[in-house]
Design an enzyme around this catalytic site. Structure first.
Site, PDB file in Angstrom:
ATOM      1  N   LYS A 152    -138.744   9.994   0.000  1.00  7.25           N
ATOM      2  CA  LYS A 152    -137.895  11.052  -0.554  1.00  7.25           C
ATOM      3  C   LYS A 152    -138.566  12.403  -0.318  1.00  7.25           C
ATOM      4  O   LYS A 152    -139.550  12.750  -0.954  1.00  7.25           O
ATOM      5  CB  LYS A 152    -137.677  10.867  -2.057  1.00  7.25           C
ATOM      6  CG  LYS A 152    -136.506  11.710  -2.534  1.00  7.25           C
ATOM      7  CD  LYS A 152    -136.632  12.242  -3.926  1.00  7.25           C
ATOM      8  CE  LYS A 152    -137.403  13.502  -4.068  1.00  7.25           C
ATOM      9  NZ  LYS A 152    -136.842  14.695  -3.410  1.00  7.25           N
ATOM     10  N   GLU A 227    -151.163  12.667  -6.099  1.00  5.02           N
ATOM     11  CA  GLU A 227    -151.956  13.781  -5.573  1.00  5.02           C
ATOM     12  C   GLU A 227    -151.311  15.033  -6.154  1.00  5.02           C
ATOM     13  O   GLU A 227    -150.191  15.389  -5.789  1.00  5.02           O
ATOM     14  CB  GLU A 227    -151.911  13.741  -4.031  1.00  5.02           C
ATOM     15  CG  GLU A 227    -153.047  14.491  -3.406  1.00  5.02           C
ATOM     16  CD  GLU A 227    -152.715  15.947  -3.221  1.00  5.02           C
ATOM     17  OE1 GLU A 227    -153.095  16.734  -4.124  1.00  5.02           O
ATOM     18  OE2 GLU A 227    -152.084  16.298  -2.232  1.00  5.02           O
ATOM     19  N   CYS A 261    -152.229  22.801  -2.684  1.00  7.13           N
ATOM     20  CA  CYS A 261    -152.941  22.248  -3.844  1.00  7.13           C
ATOM     21  C   CYS A 261    -154.446  22.440  -3.703  1.00  7.13           C
ATOM     22  O   CYS A 261    -155.166  22.411  -4.696  1.00  7.13           O
ATOM     23  CB  CYS A 261    -152.588  20.777  -4.018  1.00  7.13           C
ATOM     24  SG  CYS A 261    -152.665  19.864  -2.496  1.00  7.13           S
ATOM     25  N   GLU A 354    -152.200  26.781 -12.167  1.00  4.65           N
ATOM     26  CA  GLU A 354    -151.995  26.761 -10.719  1.00  4.65           C
ATOM     27  C   GLU A 354    -150.846  27.724 -10.400  1.00  4.65           C
ATOM     28  O   GLU A 354    -149.694  27.454 -10.734  1.00  4.65           O
ATOM     29  CB  GLU A 354    -151.640  25.338 -10.267  1.00  4.65           C
ATOM     30  CG  GLU A 354    -151.484  25.238  -8.766  1.00  4.65           C
ATOM     31  CD  GLU A 354    -151.188  23.806  -8.278  1.00  4.65           C
ATOM     32  OE1 GLU A 354    -150.321  23.157  -8.862  1.00  4.65           O
ATOM     33  OE2 GLU A 354    -151.829  23.387  -7.295  1.00  4.65           O
TER      34      GLU A 354
END
Ligand code: NDP
Length: 450
Positions: A152, A227, A261, A354
């Protein structure tokens, strides 16, 4: 229909049918039906088909790179490097089917041996920041180990994934072994996580969604690798090559417009070197070429969406200590200039969350002890860097930092052949390198009485 937008122009570049629960269930059923035959393909033949797939991807590298550059808003040079990594990832894992070795274990009364069996149908859920390359880190080891997959992609960037399915079938991967469902995460992604016929989900994305996936996966005791986010520290000691550290720092956070990331978005600098470091940093940030992703000289493109731009802007309000601001094009597209905030405390919101945009914070520190305390004072632990000429200090710091991937006098994070993944809330499991295969196989123990 999904309307796929080009972030550099804010215009629709493609439309494609949006999958829902029904399409996801159909994809899982196809993958389930294809599993027995794919796992039965002999190791040498499976390796050969993965090599053929790598060759087919190689021959399509340029057009896949152009699609990715336009759809994800990334500089064409970066998109080309990503497609090269996609090909290399399939070449690397093409070596795996013939090397999935087991053990023999000394026991009483017989012979004991282990096998590494495929899991079955694996659901892969990937984000929009590195669409096909992150998918390849999951697809290649999953297929090499004999699993079939349902991928996906993010709704914002589904184009290269849809193309991948066609390339795989044409290259000789059997029908049903690779299935792509472009649709919303809350519908198709959630269904994959809950589906009783999906043995495992491998996810890359936000920590928040990762947490939800881990909770939902508990219902079927599904295997999960995650992750997730990061807030990585780039620790610069005063005895480092400051020129080199400052020249490398901007792209370590502004690469992919900060939507990475592994972005080294907390730059920790020893106080005695702060002024010299900032001077050099300013030159590099102001020299960064932000512009059209298809322009060969661009080093940074736009953000992925208007939503992302407004999230990022919230960290650079009137109060933010803006020390350096680069340039960005005016006009349509989701542009945001590379921005450095300094000085910032490690407890400030910009240092804790973040941001996922081109905003770096510079945090001064006094000594090694304080540097390590600040570097580890975060819920995340994905990547990081240490810059120093003192080899012993570099190794002490590398061992002390609570992070899955660390570079000394370099800001690199990811290689096809080495493990990648996070400590703490940056995730569970490892991708790439030899370790990824552990997450796509189950160990079976067999005892034979003699
Ligand atoms: P998400 O975590 O929401 O999206 C990642 C993937 O998960 C997408 O394919 C998404 O689908 C899917 N997804 C969303 N909700 C669910 C769900 N309930 N069940 C299963 N799958 C789901 O990230 P965003 O795209 O919203 O980005 C938000 C923030 O996440 C960023 O600002 C950044 O901080 C972080 N992020 C981190 C990444 C990393 O590499 N670690 C990558 C991307 C984001 P869809 O989007 O199609 O609905």
């Amino acid at each position: 229909m999904i309307q796929v937008v080009e972030p550099a122009t804010a215009e629709v570049m493609a439309e494609l049918p949006r999958a829902g629960v029904e399409e996801t269930d159909a994809a899982v059923a196809r993958a389930k039906a294809a599993f027995p035959a794919w796992r039965a393909v002999s190791p040498g033949d499976r390796a050969g088909r993965l090599r053929d797939l790598a060759d087919a991807l190689d021959s399509r590298r340029e057009d896949l790179a152009r699609t990715e550059a336009r759809n994800a808003g990334k500089p064409i040079g970066d998109a080309r490097a990503e497609m090269e990594m996609v090909v290399d990832t399939f070449r690397y894992y093409a070596g795996a089917p013939e090397r999935l070795l087991g053990d023999t274990i000394p026991v009483a009364g017989g012979v004991d041996m282990t096998f590494r069996e495929p899991l079955g149908v694996v659901g892969l859920i990937v984000p929009w920041n590195f669409p096909l390359v992150i998918a390849s880190w999951k697809l290649a080891p999953a297929l090499a180990a004999g699993n079939t997959v349902v991928l996906k992609p993010a709704e914002l960037t589904p184009l290269t994934a849809v193309e991948f399915e066609k390339i795989a079938v044409a290259a000789g991967i059997p029908d049903g072994a690779v299935n792509v469902v472009p649709g919303p995460g809350s519908v198709c992604g959630q269904r994959l996580v809950e589906h009783p016929d999906v043995a495992k989900v491998a996810f890359t994305g936000s920590t928040e969604v990762g947490r939800r996936i881990a909770e939902s996966a508990a219902g079927t005791i599904k295997r999960v690798t995650l992750e997730l986010g990061g807030k990585s520290a780039n620790v610069v000691f005063a005895d480092a090559d400051l020129e080199e550290a400052a020249a490398a720092a901007p792209l370590a956070v502004f690469g992919n417009a900060g939507q990475d990331c592994c972005a080294r978005s907390r730059i920790l600098v020893e106080r005695s070197a702060l002024d010299r470091f900032m001077e050099r940093l300013e030159e590099t940030v102001e020299g960064l070429k932000v512009g059209d992703p298809l322009d060969e000289s661009s080093e940074m493109g736009p953000l992925i969406s208007e939503d992302q731009r407004s999230t990022v802007s919230a960290y650079v309000d009137g109060e933010a200590p803006v020390a350096i601001r680069g340039s960005a094009p005016e006009g349509p597209g989701f542009w945001f200039p590379p921005t450095v905030l300094c000085p910032v405390g490690n407890d400030d919101r910009a240092a804790r969350e973040e941001i996922f945009g081109p905003v770096a914070v510079v945090i001064p520190f006094r000594d090694e002890e304080e540097a390590l305390r600040l570097a580890n004072d975060t819920i995340y632990g994905l990547s990081g860097s240490i810059w120093t000429r003192d080899g012993a200090k570099a190794m002490r710091a590398a061992r002390a930092m609570e992070t899955g991937v660390i570079s000394i006098n370099s800001n690199t994070s990811v290689r096809v052949t080495t493990p990648f993944g996070g400590f703490k809330q940056s995730g569970v499991g490892r991708e790439l390198g030899p370790h990824a295969l552990d997450h796509y196989t189950e160990v079976k123990n067999v005892f034979v009485a003699t």
